[in-house]
Every structure is written in C-alpha cells, then in structure tokens.
Enzyme design. Structure first.
Site, PDB file in Angstrom:
ATOM      1  N   SER A   1      30.170  73.511  57.178  1.00  0.00           N
ATOM      2  CA  SER A   1      28.791  73.256  56.015  1.00  0.00           C
ATOM      3  C   SER A   1      27.915  73.344  57.186  1.00  0.00           C
ATOM      4  O   SER A   1      26.384  73.838  55.565  1.00  0.00           O
ATOM      5  CB  SER A   1      28.912  72.344  54.914  1.00  0.00           C
TER       6      SER A   1
ATOM      7  N   GLY B   1      34.996  72.337  59.343  1.00  0.00           N
ATOM      8  CA  GLY B   1      33.126  71.475  59.432  1.00  0.00           C
ATOM      9  C   GLY B   1      32.621  72.849  59.910  1.00  0.00           C
ATOM     10  O   GLY B   1      31.207  73.129  60.171  1.00  0.00           O
TER      11      GLY B   1
ATOM     12  N   ASP C   1      38.357  65.231  52.841  1.00  0.00           N
ATOM     13  CA  ASP C   1      38.914  65.446  54.666  1.00  0.00           C
ATOM     14  C   ASP C   1      39.251  65.772  55.083  1.00  0.00           C
ATOM     15  O   ASP C   1      40.802  65.349  55.398  1.00  0.00           O
ATOM     16  CB  ASP C   1      38.854  63.316  54.425  1.00  0.00           C
ATOM     17  N   ALA C   2      38.850  66.305  56.197  1.00  0.00           N
ATOM     18  CA  ALA C   2      39.746  67.286  57.327  1.00  0.00           C
ATOM     19  C   ALA C   2      40.196  66.338  58.012  1.00  0.00           C
ATOM     20  O   ALA C   2      41.283  67.434  58.419  1.00  0.00           O
ATOM     21  CB  ALA C   2      39.025  68.534  57.821  1.00  0.00           C
TER      22      ALA C   2
ATOM     23  N   LYS D   1      35.203  64.862  74.166  1.00  0.00           N
ATOM     24  CA  LYS D   1      35.353  65.760  74.546  1.00  0.00           C
ATOM     25  C   LYS D   1      36.142  66.597  75.113  1.00  0.00           C
ATOM     26  O   LYS D   1      36.550  67.799  75.604  1.00  0.00           O
ATOM     27  CB  LYS D   1      34.157  66.471  74.827  1.00  0.00           C
TER      28      LYS D   1
ATOM     29  N   TYR E   1      26.396  60.806  77.060  1.00  0.00           N
ATOM     30  CA  TYR E   1      26.547  62.028  76.384  1.00  0.00           C
ATOM     31  C   TYR E   1      27.760  62.081  77.474  1.00  0.00           C
ATOM     32  O   TYR E   1      29.380  61.813  77.005  1.00  0.00           O
ATOM     33  CB  TYR E   1      26.205  63.000  76.385  1.00  0.00           C
TER      34      TYR E   1
ATOM     35  N   VAL F   1      19.355  70.874  67.828  1.00  0.00           N
ATOM     36  CA  VAL F   1      19.046  69.980  66.541  1.00  0.00           C
ATOM     37  C   VAL F   1      19.567  70.076  65.105  1.00  0.00           C
ATOM     38  O   VAL F   1      19.828  71.281  64.279  1.00  0.00           O
ATOM     39  CB  VAL F   1      17.683  70.548  66.182  1.00  0.00           C
TER      40      VAL F   1
ATOM     41  N   GLY G   1      25.137  73.357  60.989  1.00  0.00           N
ATOM     42  CA  GLY G   1      25.277  73.821  62.587  1.00  0.00           C
ATOM     43  C   GLY G   1      26.006  74.815  62.564  1.00  0.00           C
ATOM     44  O   GLY G   1      26.405  75.432  62.247  1.00  0.00           O
TER      45      GLY G   1
HETATM   46  P1  NAI Z   1      27.423  68.764  62.045  1.00  0.00           P
HETATM   47  O1  NAI Z   1      26.921  67.731  61.236  1.00  0.00           O
HETATM   48  O2  NAI Z   1      25.383  69.920  61.529  1.00  0.00           O
HETATM   49  O3  NAI Z   1      28.444  69.508  61.546  1.00  0.00           O
HETATM   50  C1  NAI Z   1      28.894  68.502  60.860  1.00  0.00           C
HETATM   51  C2  NAI Z   1      30.493  69.465  60.296  1.00  0.00           C
HETATM   52  O4  NAI Z   1      31.766  69.057  60.491  1.00  0.00           O
HETATM   53  C3  NAI Z   1      29.630  69.759  59.108  1.00  0.00           C
HETATM   54  O5  NAI Z   1      30.497  71.396  57.992  1.00  0.00           O
HETATM   55  C4  NAI Z   1      30.574  68.562  57.863  1.00  0.00           C
HETATM   56  O6  NAI Z   1      30.521  68.623  56.749  1.00  0.00           O
HETATM   57  C5  NAI Z   1      32.165  68.748  58.754  1.00  0.00           C
HETATM   58  N1  NAI Z   1      32.031  67.284  58.665  1.00  0.00           N
HETATM   59  C6  NAI Z   1      32.231  65.819  59.177  1.00  0.00           C
HETATM   60  N2  NAI Z   1      33.326  65.292  58.839  1.00  0.00           N
HETATM   61  C7  NAI Z   1      34.513  65.823  57.731  1.00  0.00           C
HETATM   62  C8  NAI Z   1      35.117  65.218  58.034  1.00  0.00           C
HETATM   63  N3  NAI Z   1      35.782  63.865  57.797  1.00  0.00           N
HETATM   64  N4  NAI Z   1      36.064  66.298  56.840  1.00  0.00           N
HETATM   65  C9  NAI Z   1      35.577  67.441  56.794  1.00  0.00           C
HETATM   66  N5  NAI Z   1      34.646  67.853  57.535  1.00  0.00           N
HETATM   67  C10 NAI Z   1      33.697  66.768  57.953  1.00  0.00           C
HETATM   68  O7  NAI Z   1      27.853  69.129  63.712  1.00  0.00           O
HETATM   69  P2  NAI Z   1      27.181  70.317  64.714  1.00  0.00           P
HETATM   70  O8  NAI Z   1      25.888  69.672  65.242  1.00  0.00           O
HETATM   71  O9  NAI Z   1      27.301  71.557  64.162  1.00  0.00           O
HETATM   72  O10 NAI Z   1      28.522  70.146  65.493  1.00  0.00           O
HETATM   73  C11 NAI Z   1      29.880  70.282  64.828  1.00  0.00           C
HETATM   74  C12 NAI Z   1      30.696  70.637  66.626  1.00  0.00           C
HETATM   75  O11 NAI Z   1      30.083  71.603  68.144  1.00  0.00           O
HETATM   76  C13 NAI Z   1      30.529  69.681  67.183  1.00  0.00           C
HETATM   77  O12 NAI Z   1      31.767  69.517  68.062  1.00  0.00           O
HETATM   78  C14 NAI Z   1      29.690  68.946  68.225  1.00  0.00           C
HETATM   79  O13 NAI Z   1      29.799  68.282  68.827  1.00  0.00           O
HETATM   80  C15 NAI Z   1      29.601  70.316  68.593  1.00  0.00           C
HETATM   81  N6  NAI Z   1      28.419  70.651  69.482  1.00  0.00           N
HETATM   82  C16 NAI Z   1      27.330  70.464  68.729  1.00  0.00           C
HETATM   83  C17 NAI Z   1      25.871  70.693  70.013  1.00  0.00           C
HETATM   84  C18 NAI Z   1      24.664  70.524  68.780  1.00  0.00           C
HETATM   85  O14 NAI Z   1      23.436  70.070  70.121  1.00  0.00           O
HETATM   86  N7  NAI Z   1      24.291  70.180  67.682  1.00  0.00           N
HETATM   87  C19 NAI Z   1      25.949  71.305  71.111  1.00  0.00           C
HETATM   88  C20 NAI Z   1      27.227  71.296  71.371  1.00  0.00           C
HETATM   89  C21 NAI Z   1      28.343  71.325  70.847  1.00  0.00           C
END
Ligand code: NAI
Length: 398
Positions: free
Chosen positions: A49, A47, A110-111, A244, A235, A274, A51
């Site tokens: 790419s 994951g 797909d991871a 979670k 949530y 965000v 965030g």
């Molecule tokens: P994001 O949407 O920015 O990033 C998701 C990543 O997962 C991307 O790199 C995407 O390409 C990859 N991805 C999605 N499906 C995939 C698949 N089938 N195969 C391979 N790669 C795949 O998300 P974000 O917000 O950075 O979330 C990452 C983690 O952080 C999650 O577990 C989220 O719950 C957690 N988190 C996020 C918070 C937030 O406010 N955004 C707060 C605390 C935790």
C-alpha cells in the site's frame, strides 16, 4: 472534511484522499511512459500500500500488465479520522487499474497472521486460473503477533554492542542535535528478528508451495538495506540489520528450495528513501537529506517508482541479471558509489542547524514526507471539502 497535515514526530496522523490519489497517478504515469517489461503475469505483493511495495505493484501492473493481489494493513476512515495514506493509495490504485481493465484485488489485515494467509490463498484459488509467478515481500512493521504462539514481538532500532552517538535532525523544526542510543539487549535483537526477519516470508512461501500455487519458474523477492558507514551502527550492524541478515539467509534457503519448481528467491538491496518506515530511524533522515542533495545534483536521484521500475526492467526480467556474492540484487549501486559516499563523509562532519538548508536537501525531504500522506501535490485543492470515506473497490468494510 477539510484535511490538513497533522504531523507528530515522524508520523502524520491525517492523509488526503485526493492527494494520495494524485501521488499514485504520478507513479502510474511514470511507468506508462517507460518501455514495457516482459515480466510477471500474476503477482502477490505483501506490503502493497505504500513505499516500495506500492511502487512494485504499480510497476507490475502498468509495466508488465500483471494481475495483482496486494496485502496491507491500513485503516479506513471513521467519523473523526481520515483513512491512512495506504488505504487511499490502494483505493486509487485499484480504481485506475480497473479502469484499464487490469485485475487488482486487495486484502487488508495482518499479513503475519494465518487468517490473512488463508484469505489470500483462497482468493488466489478462486480468482486465478494460473499460478502466482512473482511474490514481492515488502513489509515494514514495528510489531508482530506470532501466528503459532500468540507471542507479541516488538522491533527496535538500536546498535549492538556499544552506545551509538551521532548527529540527527528533527525534520520539521530543522534542529540538528546529537543522539545517543544505548545498545540493544539480547532480547531486543531476538524480538527485532522475529518482526523483520525471514520467518514470516518463509511461512508465506511454505503456504503457497503447499497449495501448489507457485508457477514453474516463479520468483520471490524481498527488500533489504545496507547503507553507508555513518548509519551502520544503527542500521546494518544494529538490531534491524540482524533482522535483515536473517531475512537474507531465509531468502537464500528459499532459493535452494524453489529449484524444484525452477524458481528463484532474491533479495533486492534498495536505496534509502523517504517512506513511513525510514522516517522512524534515528540519523537516517539527516543522511537521506544529504544523499538527496548530492544525487539530485548528480542527476541520478531515484524515488520508489524509479527504483522499482529499474528492478523489473534492468534486473529481475533482464537476461543479464547480476548478483553480488551474497546472492543479492543491488539497486543501491548509485547510492553507495565511491564518489557520492566520499562527499557524504566530508559534508556530514560540517552539518549544523545553521547550514542544514544549504548543505542538505531538507526541504526536499520535508516535501516528500508530506507527499507520503497526500499533501503538497499539484492540482489538488487542499481548501476544498473532501469525502474521506473512500472505499477500496475490492474491500467493502468502509
Ligand atoms: P512502508 O512503511 O512504506 O510500507 C510498509 C508496508 O507494509 C505497507 O504496505 C503496510 O501496510 C505494510 N504492513 C505493515 N505491517 C503489516 C502487517 N502486519 N500486515 C500487512 N501489511 C503490513 O515501508 P518501505 O520503506 O516501503 O519498506 C518496505 C521494505 O523495503 C522493508 O523491508 C524495508 O526494510 C525495505 N527497504 C526500505 C528502504 C527505505 O529507505 N525506505 C531502503 C531499502 C529497503
């Protein structure tokens, strides 16, 4: 192509290659200015790419000088469409990492599948003499095809037990309105756990352990969220929270199993920010807008890169790593401080469409949302014709 933002609901269907590159560059520059972290040397980011995953990859490389393999699921450009933001981010990250002589390769697919796990393992065996010493699990996905049964699971964002009613905002038009979300069925809960729970992380770690690819003392880290009372029903106490909790339990079990290689598995509970994933959750964007307003004023606001640098420098690779009583690293400590949460509770009641722009940082939210897709970055000429078919150096399917 001249690329402009096309926003539909909580997603933007276009991305700007130069803007995404500028966004990645800003994060790299931030980390380069911080003290070096005596951290990992070979890092696998699942994951990677956008965030938190992207910020983790940037920190590993430019904070610790690590080699990285990043797995993500992004779309390249075609004749009609730009690539996805994560594609451009990865292309930019690799280019800059290579220019600094760092090893960085990416796998797009797909991871959750066995195929991508096998490809990743083959690449680690082929390219890395040393073993992986940090695995970062940062997937956020609405769907998972189970690799063993082929069953398709969809995650939902619903309360458990009762209907949840609260206020929310349509970010782009600024209308604050009530949202009512009916409770999840048992099926919804199970499906969400299948997508965002811990099974896939366990499969990854099993695969790496079976191949003997985890170094002695290796660390595994996955990201979670808890959040304030306001968002609890949708949530932490909702379907995503159940997933979670499953992820956290699997991580604690992995921690026990990793003892045999003197390794550890941790959860890091991160701050609400965000990202593409968080903008899809009802009520959360309004909460984040208010949180940003208060934390910016208090001078302790952080974005993904500041959070991930703090994770590496002050927690994971610090001699004084402290955990909560559920074995979690807490990077949401500033967000959940009494002072900030008290102000959120009081102000939340008063927010309306009319005072939204004054009481919250909705402008900052919108700006950051657009930046996720490479829009609104300084130094980028958005009126210029750009080549949208940008290759990721280590992947040739453009
Ligand atoms: P994001 O949407 O920015 O990033 C998701 C990543 O997962 C991307 O790199 C995407 O390409 C990859 N991805 C999605 N499906 C995939 C698949 N089938 N195969 C391979 N790669 C795949 O998300 P974000 O917000 O950075 O979330 C990452 C983690 O952080 C999650 O577990 C989220 O719950 C957690 N988190 C996020 C918070 C937030 O406010 N955004 C707060 C605390 C935790």
């Amino acid at each position: 192509m001249i690329v402009a933002p096309k926003i539909r609901g909580f997603i933007c269907t276009t991305a700007h290659p130069m803007g995404c590159a500028a966004n990645v560059m800003e994060q790299i520059e931030y980390v380069k200015k911080q003290p070096h972290v005596s951290g990992p040397k070979k890092v696998l980011i699942i994951g990677a790419s956008t965030g938190y995953g992207l910020a983790s990859r940037i920190t590993a490389t430019f904070g610790s000088g690590a080699d990285t393999i990043g797995v993500s699921f992004e779309k390249p450009a075609d004749e009609k469409r730009t690539a996805s933001a994560g594609w451009y981010n990865t292309a930019a990250f690799e280019s800059v990492a290579h220019a600094h002589s760092y090893y960085a390769k990416s796998i797009n697919g797909d991871a959750f599948s066995d195929l991508i796990k096998e490809q990743t393992i083959d690449l680690i065996k082929k390219d890395w003499q040393g073993k992986v010493d940090l695995v970062i699990y940062s997937l956020a996905s609405p769907r998972r095809i189970h690799p063993r049964t082929g069953q398709v699971f969809n995650s939902t964002l619903k309360p458990i037990g009762d209907t949840y009613i609260n206020k929310t905002v349509d970010v782009m038009n600024g209308i604050v309105h009530e949202v009512s979300i009916p409770p999840a069925s048992t099926e919804d809960i199970e499906q969400t756990i299948q997508v965002m729970g811990g099974e896939d992380l366990q499969y990854w770690v099993d695969a790496l352990l079976n191949e003997g690819l985890l170094a002695n003392g290796a660390k595994v880290i996955a990201y979670s969220y808890i959040g304030p009372e306001i968002t609890y029903p949708v949530y932490r106490a909702g379907t995503i929270g159940a997933a979670k909790e499953d992820l956290e339990k699997v991580t604690r079990d992995l921690n026990t199993r990793l003892q045999k290689i003197q390794g550890n598995a941790y959860i890091s509970v991160n701050k609400a920010l965000v990202t593409q994933a968080s903008s899809a959750i009802p009520v959360v964007p309004l909460y984040i807008s208010l949180l940003y307003k208060i934390m910016k004023r208090e001078g302790n606001h952080e974005g993904c890169i500041e959070q991930m640098y703090r994770l590496f420098h002050d927690r994971l690779y610090s001699p004084s790593l402290s955990l909560d009583n559920e074995h979690r690293i807490r990077l949401d400590d500033w967000e959940l401080s009494e002072k900030i949460q008290q102000e959120i509770k009081t102000t939340w009641m008063t927010i309306t469409t009319e005072n939204l722009a004054i009481e919250t940082d909705i402008a900052g939210y919108r700006e950051e949302f657009q930046r996720l897709f490479g829009f609104g970055l300084s130094g980028v000429d958005y009126s210029a014709d750009v080549n949208v078919a940008v290759p990721i150096p280590s992947i040739d399917n453009v």
